[in-house]
Design a protein around this motif. Structure first.
Motif, PDB file in Angstrom:
ATOM      1  N   PRO A 172      26.710  31.366  67.280  1.00 44.66           N
ATOM      2  CA  PRO A 172      27.496  31.931  66.182  1.00 44.66           C
ATOM      3  C   PRO A 172      28.257  33.363  66.713  1.00 44.66           C
ATOM      4  O   PRO A 172      29.382  33.535  66.182  1.00 44.66           O
ATOM      5  N   ALA A 173      27.633  34.311  67.550  1.00 47.72           N
ATOM      6  CA  ALA A 173      28.296  35.541  67.621  1.00 47.72           C
ATOM      7  C   ALA A 173      29.392  34.998  68.795  1.00 47.72           C
ATOM      8  O   ALA A 173      30.656  35.832  68.638  1.00 47.72           O
ATOM      9  N   ASP A 174      29.299  34.193  69.572  1.00 42.97           N
ATOM     10  CA  ASP A 174      30.234  33.606  70.586  1.00 42.97           C
ATOM     11  C   ASP A 174      31.417  33.022  69.650  1.00 42.97           C
ATOM     12  O   ASP A 174      32.849  33.493  70.229  1.00 42.97           O
ATOM     13  N   VAL A 175      31.119  32.253  68.638  1.00 45.60           N
ATOM     14  CA  VAL A 175      32.266  31.701  67.915  1.00 45.60           C
ATOM     15  C   VAL A 175      33.161  32.724  67.411  1.00 45.60           C
ATOM     16  O   VAL A 175      34.272  32.948  67.539  1.00 45.60           O
ATOM     17  N   GLU A 176      32.576  34.135  66.713  1.00 43.02           N
ATOM     18  CA  GLU A 176      33.351  34.932  66.351  1.00 43.02           C
ATOM     19  C   GLU A 176      33.948  35.714  67.227  1.00 43.02           C
ATOM     20  O   GLU A 176      35.263  35.964  66.870  1.00 43.02           O
ATOM     21  N   SER A 177      33.527  36.111  68.256  1.00 44.45           N
ATOM     22  CA  SER A 177      34.350  37.105  69.229  1.00 44.45           C
ATOM     23  C   SER A 177      35.125  36.381  69.876  1.00 44.45           C
ATOM     24  O   SER A 177      36.145  36.603  70.564  1.00 44.45           O
ATOM     25  N   LEU A 178      35.001  34.744  69.988  1.00 40.70           N
ATOM     26  CA  LEU A 178      36.054  33.724  70.548  1.00 40.70           C
ATOM     27  C   LEU A 178      37.401  34.069  69.954  1.00 40.70           C
ATOM     28  O   LEU A 178      38.490  34.437  70.191  1.00 40.70           O
ATOM     29  N   VAL A 179      37.150  33.813  68.575  1.00 43.83           N
ATOM     30  CA  VAL A 179      38.239  33.702  67.573  1.00 43.83           C
ATOM     31  C   VAL A 179      38.867  34.960  67.252  1.00 43.83           C
ATOM     32  O   VAL A 179      40.126  35.074  67.473  1.00 43.83           O
ATOM     33  N   GLU A 180      38.163  36.174  67.426  1.00 45.38           N
ATOM     34  CA  GLU A 180      38.722  37.369  67.544  1.00 45.38           C
ATOM     35  C   GLU A 180      39.532  37.661  68.534  1.00 45.38           C
ATOM     36  O   GLU A 180      40.783  38.150  68.674  1.00 45.38           O
ATOM     37  N   ARG A 181      39.052  37.509  69.664  1.00 47.22           N
ATOM     38  CA  ARG A 181      39.744  37.756  71.000  1.00 47.22           C
ATOM     39  C   ARG A 181      41.067  36.819  71.055  1.00 47.22           C
ATOM     40  O   ARG A 181      42.070  37.441  71.579  1.00 47.22           O
ATOM     41  N   VAL A 182      41.017  35.484  70.591  1.00 43.30           N
ATOM     42  CA  VAL A 182      42.278  34.866  70.694  1.00 43.30           C
ATOM     43  C   VAL A 182      43.259  35.325  69.780  1.00 43.30           C
ATOM     44  O   VAL A 182      44.549  35.450  70.227  1.00 43.30           O
ATOM     45  N   LEU A 183      42.835  35.658  68.648  1.00 39.60           N
ATOM     46  CA  LEU A 183      43.996  36.193  67.715  1.00 39.60           C
ATOM     47  C   LEU A 183      44.509  37.500  68.206  1.00 39.60           C
ATOM     48  O   LEU A 183      45.696  37.926  67.990  1.00 39.60           O
ATOM     49  N   ALA A 184      43.653  38.550  68.598  1.00 38.89           N
ATOM     50  CA  ALA A 184      43.928  39.632  69.198  1.00 38.89           C
ATOM     51  C   ALA A 184      44.851  39.659  70.177  1.00 38.89           C
ATOM     52  O   ALA A 184      45.833  40.302  70.445  1.00 38.89           O
ATOM     53  N   GLU A 185      44.864  38.522  71.135  1.00 37.04           N
ATOM     54  CA  GLU A 185      45.584  38.461  72.433  1.00 37.04           C
ATOM     55  C   GLU A 185      47.078  37.509  72.124  1.00 37.04           C
ATOM     56  O   GLU A 185      47.986  37.799  72.794  1.00 37.04           O
ATOM     57  N   LEU A 186      46.679  36.465  71.135  1.00 37.43           N
ATOM     58  CA  LEU A 186      48.007  35.697  71.121  1.00 37.43           C
ATOM     59  C   LEU A 186      48.467  35.669  69.823  1.00 37.43           C
ATOM     60  O   LEU A 186      49.591  35.189  69.342  1.00 37.43           O
TER      61      LEU A 186
END
Ligand code: NAD
Length: 263
Positions: free
Chosen positions: A69-83
């Motif tokens: 679960p933590a990986d999914v949250e940080s994955l989406v946060e990172r993609v939204l932050a970068e893209l």
């Protein structure tokens, strides 16, 4: 046909190999900006570099285990932050282990559920709020022909993917007013690493060879062969794209005719 994918932003999970990788590459070929994730750092980085070199698009790679679960949250946060946005979400994960019901235990079901069902649930919870703010989005869950007819020796996959289809069909109805389409794509046999493993498992159980098992599987397919990841990716790119703007809630079979039922 122009799929209208240029400059769309896509997140494709479990994409260092197999279908995920083929879909990411196809979307990048169409001009989309793509982010991919997987668990193995080297293969993930290699996939991003190769897709970038083949398509001329830079690919964001994020190390993540979609069953965490933590990986999914940080994955989406990172993609939204970068893209900045996610227009297209491809929900994919590695397959649960093969086996018949009595070979497996309740704890196998729990870990397979985290991998196959809860990863899809968590990815949808993480991405849908930003799609709703945008007023547009397209989600595609990769399932299997087994949602139409169970496959031998794959009780975990047969069962949990049907739950993913239930999620897809429900979200298609709930999210249509927000401009978000939700579909599923149900592949049959495609020659990827995953299928190599399944064939080895069958060969061991049946005291045959991998090639004999591959030929036996192909015999049941009206088109006479397994599919390729690129054939699968073509159908996935279409369903994700604005060219499929009036299609939501479907489970599209890409199986060479393997499933014979009428619905
Ligand atoms: P594959 O094994 O070739 O590739 C799987 C990809 O998922 C790899 O990139 C791997 O690194 C990544 N991955 C695995 N577990 C992960 C996790 N927990 N978090 C993040 N990434 C993870 O598999 P494939 O053939 O491309 O299949 C993809 C999915 O489709 C699997 O769930 C598989 O069971 C299912 N499926 C495959 C077939 C087929 O014929 N290939 C048929 C029906 C269903």
């Amino acid at each position: 046909m122009d799929l209208g994918l240029a400059n769309r932003t896509a997140l494709v999970t479990a994409a260092s190999r197999g279908w995920g990788r083929a879909v990411a590459r196809r979307l990048a070929c169409e001009g989309a900006t793509v982010a991919i994730c997987a668990r193995g750092e080297d293969s993930l980085r290699a996939a991003a570099t190769e897709i970038g070199a083949e398509t001329g698009r830079s690919v964001l790679s994020v190390l993540a285990d979609v069953s965490d679960p933590a990986d999914v949250e940080s994955l989406v946060e990172r993609v939204l932050a970068e893209l900045g946005r996610i227009d297209l979400l491809v929900v994919n994960a590695g397959g649960p282990p093969p086996g018949q019901f009595l070979d497996l235990s309740p704890s196998d079901w729990e870990s397979a559920s985290r991998l196959t069902l809860m990863s899809a649930v968590r990815l949808c919870y993480a991405v849908i709020p930003s799609m709703r703010r945008q007023g547009v989005g397209s989600i595609l869950a990769i399932t299997s022909v087994s949602v139409k007819q169970p496959l031998r020796n794959l009780v975990l996959s047969n069962s949990l993917r049907m739950a993913v289809v239930g999620l897809v069909k429900t979200l298609a109805t709930e999210l249509a007013p927000c401009g978000i389409r939700v579909n599923s794509i149900c592949p049959g046999w495609t020659r990827t690493d995953r299928v190599g493993k399944l064939l080895r498992d069958r060969a061991q159980r049946n005291d045959t060879t991998v090639e004999e098992e591959a030929a036996a599987a192909a015999q049941d397919i009206p088109l006479g062969r397994m599919g390729t990841p690129d054939e699968f990716a073509n159908a996935a790119a279409f369903l994700l794209s604005p060219a499929a703007s009036y299609i939501t809630g479907v489970c599209l079979l890409v199986d060479g005719g393997l499933y014979r039922g009428a619905s």
